[in-house]
Design an enzyme around this catalytic site. Structure first.
Site: not given
Ligand SMILES: NC(=O)c1ccc[n+]([C@@H]2O[C@H](COP(=O)([O-])OP(=O)(O)OC[C@H]3O[C@@H](n4cnc5c(N)ncnc54)[C@H](OP(=O)(O)O)[C@@H]3O)[C@@H](O)[C@H]2O)c1
Length: 278
Positions: A46, A51, A104, A143, A239, A246
């Site tokens: 994704d 980005y 988006h 989105s 995610t 992880r």
């Molecule tokens: N359409 C939109 O407007 C939109 C907006 C936001 C996001 N997105 C998409 O969704 C994807 C995922 O978003 P997200 O990164 O916010 O997803 P997320 O799965 O909520 O967060 C991922 C982060 O959580 C951390 N994590 C996982 N388990 C943990 C734990 N037990 N303790 C501490 N930290 C932990 C990970 O860190 P580590 O790196 O240390 O493993 C990782 O950086 C994005 O990359 C993007 O593609 C889309």
């Protein structure tokens, strides 16, 4: 790994967990992280123009040797017109087409939802033409659309959106549950991003405490419980991570079956500690 695929309303199907490239940066480091996710077993990337790492995603996919076995989602979020935009995305990613192209967010739905959606439909239709030459997308969607925006879109749509990608975690269900319900009624698959939000933003909150208790009982990690909860809502989980361990944990969370009581406990915890959308 029981994530599997979900059927879309246009006959295509989407892998039910995606690795997102937001915040994964640029250059070799980003390529390595995305390659790592692909070799761990992710089959859905994704990304988005916003980005600014579609090139890195494309390079990781090519060097993984998987090429078209990977489902690619990208999003229209640039300032240029949508036709140029999809061409740019395909060029950056090094592909002729993407699997899913999303608007988006509302701020990109210019000048209005019906006009931009017509252009999205043309992007899908150009791929259906017998001699499709231009960059296109197999499926199209949106989105961050709420129910009212989806209703506006559906009033004039010739092709229904296949996906609505929105924030989904227990603390936003007071806002998102009606959106998920509406999408399910209308045959629109929901992709839910930020499943780990409570762990990152509210680690001492009741959602995390509840997830930790369930995780301890099942012998898994709290983030895996949150993934299993998202899966129970029928959404595609979107995610990300910088760590191989992880990534593997996320993928194996596809095998976790929460009991109805566990799901209800997490639902209740989320409603007891609600947060607003960003
Ligand atoms: N359409 C939109 O407007 C939109 C907006 C936001 C996001 N997105 C998409 O969704 C994807 C995922 O978003 P997200 O990164 O916010 O997803 P997320 O799965 O909520 O967060 C991922 C982060 O959580 C951390 N994590 C996982 N388990 C943990 C734990 N037990 N303790 C501490 N930290 C932990 C990970 O860190 P580590 O790196 O240390 O493993 C990782 O950086 C994005 O990359 C993007 O593609 C889309």
């Amino acid at each position: 790994m029981m994530w599997g695929k979900i059927a879309l309303n246009d006959g295509n199907s989407i892998p039910s967990i995606a690795f997102g490239t937001w915040r994964r940066g640029n250059g070799e480091k980003a390529v390595e992280i995305i390659k790592n996710a692909l070799s761990a077993g992710f089959t859905h990337i994704d990304t988005a123009q916003a980005y600014k790492n579609e090139t890195e995603a494309g390079e990781a996919i090519r060097s993984s040797g998987l090429k078209r076995e990977v489902f690619i989602t990208t999003k229209f979020s640039s300032g240029v017109d949508i036709e140029t935009s999809i061409k740019n995305s395909c060029e950056f990613l090094g592909v002729d087409f993407v699997d899913l192209y999303l608007i988006h967010g509302l701020k990109h739905a210019k000048p209005d939802i019906p006009t931009i959606w017509k252009k999205m439909e043309a992007i899908k239709e150009s791929g259906l033409a017998k001699y499709a030459l231009s960059s296109h997308s197999r499926s199209i969607g949106v989105s961050n659309f709420a129910v009212e925006h989806l209703k506006t879109l559906l009033e004039t749509a010739k092709i229904r959106p296949a996906v609505n990608q929105i924030m989904v975690h227990p603390q936003v269900m007071h806002i998102q549950a009606p959106v998920i319900e509406f999408c399910q009624q209308e045959g629109i698959v929901v992709a839910g991003y930020c499943p780990c939000f409570p762990l990152l933003d509210n680690p001492d909150g009741v959602v995390v405490t509840t997830a930790q208790q369930i995780a301890q009982r099942l012998g898994v990690k709290p983030e895996q419980v949150l993934f299993a909860w998202s899966k129970s809502k029928g959404v595609v989980v979107v995610t990300s991570s910088t760590k191989r361990e992880r990534m593997e944990g996320y993928l194996s969370a596809g095998d976790i079956e929460l009991s109805p009581e566990d799901i209800r406990a997490i639902d209740a915890a989320g409603l007891a500690d609600p947060t607003e959308l960003p």
